[in-house]
Design an enzyme around this catalytic site. Structure first.
Site, PDB file in Angstrom:
ATOM      1  N   LYS A 158     -29.142 -36.841   2.484  1.00 29.18           N
ATOM      2  CA  LYS A 158     -27.934 -37.457   1.916  1.00 29.18           C
ATOM      3  C   LYS A 158     -28.282 -38.739   1.139  1.00 29.18           C
ATOM      4  O   LYS A 158     -27.895 -38.884  -0.003  1.00 29.18           O
ATOM      5  CB  LYS A 158     -26.914 -37.804   3.024  1.00 29.18           C
ATOM      6  CG  LYS A 158     -26.498 -36.611   3.869  1.00 29.18           C
ATOM      7  CD  LYS A 158     -25.454 -36.988   4.911  1.00 29.18           C
ATOM      8  CE  LYS A 158     -25.956 -37.936   5.986  1.00 29.18           C
ATOM      9  NZ  LYS A 158     -26.844 -37.319   7.001  1.00 29.18           N
ATOM     10  N   ARG A 183     -40.429 -40.295   8.240  1.00 30.67           N
ATOM     11  CA  ARG A 183     -39.822 -41.523   7.715  1.00 30.67           C
ATOM     12  C   ARG A 183     -40.029 -42.679   8.695  1.00 30.67           C
ATOM     13  O   ARG A 183     -40.251 -43.817   8.285  1.00 30.67           O
ATOM     14  CB  ARG A 183     -38.315 -41.307   7.478  1.00 30.67           C
ATOM     15  CG  ARG A 183     -37.632 -42.547   6.899  1.00 30.67           C
ATOM     16  CD  ARG A 183     -36.213 -42.296   6.462  1.00 30.67           C
ATOM     17  NE  ARG A 183     -35.309 -42.082   7.584  1.00 30.67           N
ATOM     18  CZ  ARG A 183     -34.022 -41.773   7.459  1.00 30.67           C
ATOM     19  NH1 ARG A 183     -33.493 -41.607   6.266  1.00 30.67           N
ATOM     20  NH2 ARG A 183     -33.254 -41.594   8.525  1.00 30.67           N
TER      21      ARG A 183
HETATM   22  P1  B4P Z   1     -27.405 -42.806   8.398  1.00 33.33           P
HETATM   23  O1  B4P Z   1     -27.957 -43.971   7.727  1.00 33.33           O
HETATM   24  O2  B4P Z   1     -26.291 -42.096   7.701  1.00 33.33           O
HETATM   25  O3  B4P Z   1     -28.697 -41.954   8.720  1.00 33.33           O
HETATM   26  P2  B4P Z   1     -29.292 -40.558   8.382  1.00 33.33           P
HETATM   27  O4  B4P Z   1     -28.277 -39.493   8.644  1.00 33.33           O
HETATM   28  O5  B4P Z   1     -30.573 -40.517   9.116  1.00 33.33           O
HETATM   29  O6  B4P Z   1     -29.715 -40.665   6.857  1.00 33.33           O
HETATM   30  P3  B4P Z   1     -29.880 -39.614   5.764  1.00 33.33           P
HETATM   31  O7  B4P Z   1     -29.465 -38.243   6.212  1.00 33.33           O
HETATM   32  O8  B4P Z   1     -29.163 -40.184   4.592  1.00 33.33           O
HETATM   33  O9  B4P Z   1     -31.447 -39.619   5.458  1.00 33.33           O
HETATM   34  P4  B4P Z   1     -32.104 -38.693   4.365  1.00 33.33           P
HETATM   35  O10 B4P Z   1     -31.743 -37.310   4.787  1.00 33.33           O
HETATM   36  O11 B4P Z   1     -31.806 -39.051   2.972  1.00 33.33           O
HETATM   37  O12 B4P Z   1     -26.870 -43.137   9.894  1.00 33.33           O
HETATM   38  C1  B4P Z   1     -27.651 -43.816  10.870  1.00 33.33           C
HETATM   39  C2  B4P Z   1     -26.813 -44.124  12.118  1.00 33.33           C
HETATM   40  O13 B4P Z   1     -25.709 -44.998  11.764  1.00 33.33           O
HETATM   41  C3  B4P Z   1     -26.126 -42.941  12.797  1.00 33.33           C
HETATM   42  O14 B4P Z   1     -26.974 -42.281  13.719  1.00 33.33           O
HETATM   43  C4  B4P Z   1     -24.917 -43.647  13.495  1.00 33.33           C
HETATM   44  O15 B4P Z   1     -25.300 -44.266  14.690  1.00 33.33           O
HETATM   45  C5  B4P Z   1     -24.531 -44.726  12.517  1.00 33.33           C
HETATM   46  N1  B4P Z   1     -23.448 -44.295  11.574  1.00 33.33           N
HETATM   47  C6  B4P Z   1     -23.579 -44.149  10.222  1.00 33.33           C
HETATM   48  N2  B4P Z   1     -22.420 -43.732   9.680  1.00 33.33           N
HETATM   49  C7  B4P Z   1     -21.533 -43.600  10.708  1.00 33.33           C
HETATM   50  C8  B4P Z   1     -20.178 -43.172  10.782  1.00 33.33           C
HETATM   51  N3  B4P Z   1     -19.492 -42.797   9.684  1.00 33.33           N
HETATM   52  N4  B4P Z   1     -19.577 -43.141  12.007  1.00 33.33           N
HETATM   53  C9  B4P Z   1     -20.230 -43.519  13.106  1.00 33.33           C
HETATM   54  N5  B4P Z   1     -21.532 -43.929  13.115  1.00 33.33           N
HETATM   55  C10 B4P Z   1     -22.183 -43.965  11.916  1.00 33.33           C
HETATM   56  O16 B4P Z   1     -33.638 -38.885   4.521  1.00 33.33           O
HETATM   57  C11 B4P Z   1     -34.411 -38.405   5.572  1.00 33.33           C
HETATM   58  C12 B4P Z   1     -35.864 -38.242   5.176  1.00 33.33           C
HETATM   59  O17 B4P Z   1     -36.030 -36.948   4.613  1.00 33.33           O
HETATM   60  C13 B4P Z   1     -36.372 -39.232   4.133  1.00 33.33           C
HETATM   61  O18 B4P Z   1     -37.606 -39.734   4.547  1.00 33.33           O
HETATM   62  C14 B4P Z   1     -36.511 -38.422   2.866  1.00 33.33           C
HETATM   63  O19 B4P Z   1     -37.576 -38.862   2.052  1.00 33.33           O
HETATM   64  C15 B4P Z   1     -36.767 -37.030   3.396  1.00 33.33           C
HETATM   65  N6  B4P Z   1     -36.266 -35.984   2.501  1.00 33.33           N
HETATM   66  C16 B4P Z   1     -35.075 -35.982   1.855  1.00 33.33           C
HETATM   67  N7  B4P Z   1     -34.956 -34.847   1.125  1.00 33.33           N
HETATM   68  C17 B4P Z   1     -36.105 -34.110   1.319  1.00 33.33           C
HETATM   69  C18 B4P Z   1     -36.567 -32.836   0.836  1.00 33.33           C
HETATM   70  N8  B4P Z   1     -35.858 -32.087   0.007  1.00 33.33           N
HETATM   71  N9  B4P Z   1     -37.762 -32.391   1.268  1.00 33.33           N
HETATM   72  C19 B4P Z   1     -38.517 -33.155   2.120  1.00 33.33           C
HETATM   73  N10 B4P Z   1     -38.139 -34.373   2.601  1.00 33.33           N
HETATM   74  C20 B4P Z   1     -36.933 -34.839   2.199  1.00 33.33           C
END
Ligand code: B4P
Length: 195
Positions: free
Chosen positions: A14, A128
């Site tokens: 995301k 990550r």
């Molecule tokens: P977030 O910051 O939203 O965390 P996330 O879901 O881990 O991030 P994201 O999904 O965006 O990471 P990405 O895939 O881009 O939330 C963290 C915490 O905050 C939650 O656990 C909760 O506690 C709290 N929170 C947030 N919003 C909330 C809400 N609305 N309500 C309640 N609590 C809330 O990246 C992941 C990795 O994958 C990266 O290293 C990237 O380089 C890699 N990647 C991405 N695309 C790829 C691909 N195609 N191939 C290979 N690797 C890839």
């Protein structure tokens, strides 16, 4: 105006895809994860409370994130569109978002859901974690907890948008560019049909 919910489990891509989408569509980016991490960095009371939950892989209370989003919507009244990244994460948040947007005569245009198998999520987040310094990316048990929270509380949000005919699944494994192009195709379908 296009208002996009970018949806998917932790590690689905995301945040990664949001960056590219902002460049292409000039969306205002609203990531509740980023907003919470900046509160933690600033050492606010809200940040301190959120950190305790986030470090355990647990969602923070609905009222907290809804309040943060409300403030941001008010601050960007002239936006061309919004990308909601990591929000809504519960049905209560989704209902609140509909209500907030309706006050501005707006609504969600579509939800794009990135679909990625659990094993791939685990691999990505552990990778990550080696450089991000994020406490919630550090071990398998914590990541499993985040995926469990997603399955219990967040996955039902997809049904909320399915009922509104706004659900667009996209396969989230492959190159970042390929996935980006598939997301854009879904946005352009909806954008085209609104003109
Ligand atoms: P977030 O910051 O939203 O965390 P996330 O879901 O881990 O991030 P994201 O999904 O965006 O990471 P990405 O895939 O881009 O939330 C963290 C915490 O905050 C939650 O656990 C909760 O506690 C709290 N929170 C947030 N919003 C909330 C809400 N609305 N309500 C309640 N609590 C809330 O990246 C992941 C990795 O994958 C990266 O290293 C990237 O380089 C890699 N990647 C991405 N695309 C790829 C691909 N195609 N191939 C290979 N690797 C890839």
């Amino acid at each position: 105006m296009i208002n996009l919910v970018l949806f998917g489990p932790p590690g689905a891509g995301k945040g990664t895809q949001s960056e590219n989408l902002i460049n292409k569509y000039q969306f205002v980016h609203l990531s509740t994860g980023d907003l919470l991490r900046s509160e933690i960095k600033a050492g606010t009371e809200l940040g301190q409370k959120a950190a305790t939950l986030m470090d355990q892989g647990i969602l923070v209370p609905d009222e907290v994130v809804i309040g943060m989003i409300e403030n941001k919507l008010q601050a960007h009244r002239n936006a061309k569109g919004f990308i909601f990244d990591g929000f809504p994460r519960t049905v209560k948040q989704a209902e609140a978002l509909d209500k907030l947007l309706s006050q501005y005569g707006e609504n969600i245009s579509l939800m794009v859901a990135l679909e990625v198998p659990d094993q791939e999520l685990l691999t990505r987040l552990l990778e990550r974690g080696k450089s991000s310094g994020r406490p919630d990316d550090q071990n398998e048990t914590l990541i499993a907890k985040r995926i469990e929270e997603y399955n219990n509380k967040t996955a039902p949000v997809a049904d909320f948008y399915k009922k509104q005919g706004k659900f667009h699944p996209v396969h989230g494994v492959g190159s970042i560019e390929e996935i980006f192009n598939n997301i854009c195709a879904e946005i352009d379908k909806v954008d085209g049909s609104t003109h």
